[in-house]
Design an enzyme around this catalytic site. Structure first.
Site, PDB file in Angstrom:
ATOM      1  CE  LYS A   9      -3.884  -2.665   2.158  1.00 27.83           C
ATOM      2  NZ  LYS A   9      -4.693  -2.629   3.581  1.00 27.83           N
ATOM      3  CE1 TYR A  49      -9.598  -3.355   0.356  1.00 26.44           C
ATOM      4  CE2 TYR A  49      -8.376  -1.147  -0.797  1.00 26.44           C
ATOM      5  CZ  TYR A  49      -8.442  -2.364   0.000  1.00 26.44           C
ATOM      6  OH  TYR A  49      -6.828  -2.808   0.642  1.00 26.44           O
ATOM      7  CG  PHE A  57     -13.299   0.992   6.472  1.00 30.00           C
ATOM      8  CD1 PHE A  57     -12.820   0.658   5.549  1.00 30.00           C
ATOM      9  CD2 PHE A  57     -13.571   0.270   7.684  1.00 30.00           C
ATOM     10  CE1 PHE A  57     -12.942  -0.791   5.220  1.00 30.00           C
ATOM     11  CE2 PHE A  57     -14.231  -0.732   8.323  1.00 30.00           C
ATOM     12  CZ  PHE A  57     -13.427  -1.861   6.441  1.00 30.00           C
ATOM     13  NE  ARG A  85      -5.445 -12.438   4.862  1.00 28.34           N
ATOM     14  CZ  ARG A  85      -6.756 -11.037   5.392  1.00 28.34           C
ATOM     15  NH1 ARG A  85      -7.028 -10.432   4.303  1.00 28.34           N
ATOM     16  NH2 ARG A  85      -7.579 -11.021   5.953  1.00 28.34           N
ATOM     17  CB  THR A  91      -7.038  -6.424   9.858  1.00 27.75           C
ATOM     18  OG1 THR A  91      -7.717  -7.127   9.083  1.00 27.75           O
ATOM     19  CG2 THR A  91      -7.617  -4.802   8.891  1.00 27.75           C
ATOM     20  NE  ARG A 102      -2.449  -5.628   7.113  1.00 28.24           N
ATOM     21  CZ  ARG A 102      -3.399  -6.374   6.251  1.00 28.24           C
ATOM     22  NH1 ARG A 102      -3.951  -7.232   7.586  1.00 28.24           N
ATOM     23  NH2 ARG A 102      -4.018  -5.851   5.429  1.00 28.24           N
ATOM     24  CG  ASN A 112      -3.423  -3.189   7.089  1.00 31.24           C
ATOM     25  OD1 ASN A 112      -3.346  -2.444   5.767  1.00 31.24           O
ATOM     26  ND2 ASN A 112      -4.748  -2.814   7.762  1.00 31.24           N
ATOM     27  CG  HIS A 115      -5.262  -6.090  -1.043  1.00 32.10           C
ATOM     28  ND1 HIS A 115      -6.916  -6.195   0.337  1.00 32.10           N
ATOM     29  CD2 HIS A 115      -4.671  -6.630  -1.549  1.00 32.10           C
ATOM     30  CE1 HIS A 115      -7.139  -6.958  -0.587  1.00 32.10           C
ATOM     31  NE2 HIS A 115      -6.365  -7.636  -1.688  1.00 32.10           N
ATOM     32  CD  GLU A 126      -8.628  -8.780  -3.804  1.00 37.24           C
ATOM     33  OE1 GLU A 126      -7.294  -9.455  -3.696  1.00 37.24           O
ATOM     34  OE2 GLU A 126      -9.583  -8.654  -2.840  1.00 37.24           O
TER      35      GLU A 126
HETATM   36  P1  ATP Z   1      -6.480  -6.327   3.335  1.00 38.06           P
HETATM   37  O1  ATP Z   1      -7.780  -6.884   2.732  1.00 38.06           O
HETATM   38  O2  ATP Z   1      -6.707  -5.035   2.509  1.00 38.06           O
HETATM   39  O3  ATP Z   1      -5.407  -7.194   2.955  1.00 38.06           O
HETATM   40  P2  ATP Z   1      -8.142  -7.130   5.832  1.00 38.06           P
HETATM   41  O4  ATP Z   1      -8.425  -7.555   4.644  1.00 38.06           O
HETATM   42  O5  ATP Z   1      -6.657  -7.444   6.637  1.00 38.06           O
HETATM   43  O6  ATP Z   1      -6.873  -5.961   4.608  1.00 38.06           O
HETATM   44  P3  ATP Z   1     -10.534  -5.806   5.174  1.00 38.06           P
HETATM   45  O7  ATP Z   1     -11.231  -5.878   6.357  1.00 38.06           O
HETATM   46  O8  ATP Z   1     -10.526  -6.755   4.173  1.00 38.06           O
HETATM   47  O9  ATP Z   1      -9.218  -6.540   6.111  1.00 38.06           O
HETATM   48  O10 ATP Z   1     -10.311  -4.453   4.931  1.00 38.06           O
HETATM   49  C1  ATP Z   1      -9.653  -3.489   4.578  1.00 38.06           C
HETATM   50  C2  ATP Z   1      -8.567  -2.562   4.769  1.00 38.06           C
HETATM   51  O11 ATP Z   1      -9.297  -1.399   5.734  1.00 38.06           O
HETATM   52  C3  ATP Z   1      -7.670  -2.609   5.170  1.00 38.06           C
HETATM   53  O12 ATP Z   1      -6.792  -3.442   5.442  1.00 38.06           O
HETATM   54  C4  ATP Z   1      -7.557  -1.766   6.280  1.00 38.06           C
HETATM   55  O13 ATP Z   1      -6.530  -0.899   5.328  1.00 38.06           O
HETATM   56  C5  ATP Z   1      -9.268  -0.804   6.133  1.00 38.06           C
HETATM   57  N1  ATP Z   1      -9.833  -0.793   7.509  1.00 38.06           N
HETATM   58  C6  ATP Z   1     -10.499  -2.201   7.972  1.00 38.06           C
HETATM   59  N2  ATP Z   1     -10.951  -2.029   8.704  1.00 38.06           N
HETATM   60  C7  ATP Z   1     -10.749  -0.987   9.364  1.00 38.06           C
HETATM   61  C8  ATP Z   1     -11.296   0.444   9.808  1.00 38.06           C
HETATM   62  N3  ATP Z   1     -12.219  -0.057  11.598  1.00 38.06           N
HETATM   63  N4  ATP Z   1     -11.187   1.480   9.963  1.00 38.06           N
HETATM   64  C9  ATP Z   1     -10.555   1.926   8.965  1.00 38.06           C
HETATM   65  N5  ATP Z   1      -9.759   1.272   7.857  1.00 38.06           N
HETATM   66  C10 ATP Z   1      -9.775   0.063   8.025  1.00 38.06           C
HETATM   67 MG    MG Z   2      -9.658  -7.362   3.007  1.00 32.23          MG
END
Ligand code: ATP
Ligand code: MG
Length: 139
Positions: A9, A49, A57, A85, A91, A102, A112, A115, A126
């Site tokens: 990112k 997304y 968010f 993962r 996350t 992370r 973070n 992705h 994706e």
């Molecule tokens: P990613 O999809 O980026 O790999 P993830 O699968 O661990 O991450 P998701 O739940 O898919 O997490 O959320 C996508 C992204 O949205 C997170 O990586 C983070 O950047 C952001 N995000 C998730 N939860 C929050 C939150 N509560 N507040 C702000 N940003 C968030």
């Molecule tokens: Mg995700």
């Protein structure tokens, strides 16, 4: 053999840890099948997304993802979706295991660093979002 999409990112690119992230993949038996650096537009980030479009968010996340260039990669290997993962960590970096990407580099639940696709269906969507078949190199 499985494939997954990885993104470094904008915060990760800004911290100059592209090499550090790639090293973790390569030293853990994961092969890179495709890679490029791009700078997403807002609508491209919203499309990527789209599963999160109802989340509070969403707007902040898509702003963040367009704040600078990102590195998108297709990773390949046995069980690579789960393996990636695990290397990434939770996350929320505060809940991430010691030694994960992370935990070591994230500064914020949103910023973070990486992705990773979370299932075979999301990985297929994706990967297709960023790469065509001619750009994928199984080795
Ligand atoms: P990613 O999809 O980026 O790999 P993830 O699968 O661990 O991450 P998701 O739940 O898919 O997490 O959320 C996508 C992204 O949205 C997170 O990586 C983070 O950047 C952001 N995000 C998730 N939860 C929050 C939150 N509560 N507040 C702000 N940003 C968030
Ligand atoms: Mg995700």
């Amino acid at each position: 053999m499985e494939r997954t999409l990885s993104i470094i990112k904008p915060d990760g690119v800004g911290k100059n840890i592209i090499g550090e992230v790639i090293k973790r993949f390569e030293t853990n038996g994961i092969k890179i099948a495709a890679m490029k650096m791009i700078h997403l537009s807002k609508s491209q980030a919203q499309g990527f997304y789209a599963v999160h479009k109802e989340r509070p968010f969403f707007d902040s996340l898509t702003d963040f993802m367009t704040s600078g260039p990102i590195v998108v990669m297709v990773l390949e290997g046995e069980d690579v979706i789960a393996k990636n993962r695990t290397l990434m960590g939770a996350t929320n970096f505060k809940e991430a295991e010691e030694g994960t990407i992370r935990r070591e580099y994230a500064t914020d639940i949103e910023k973070n660093v990486v992705h990773g696709s979370d299932a075979p269906e999301t990985a297929a969507f994706e990967i297709g979002y960023f790469f065509n078949e001619l750009e994928l190199h199984s080795r």
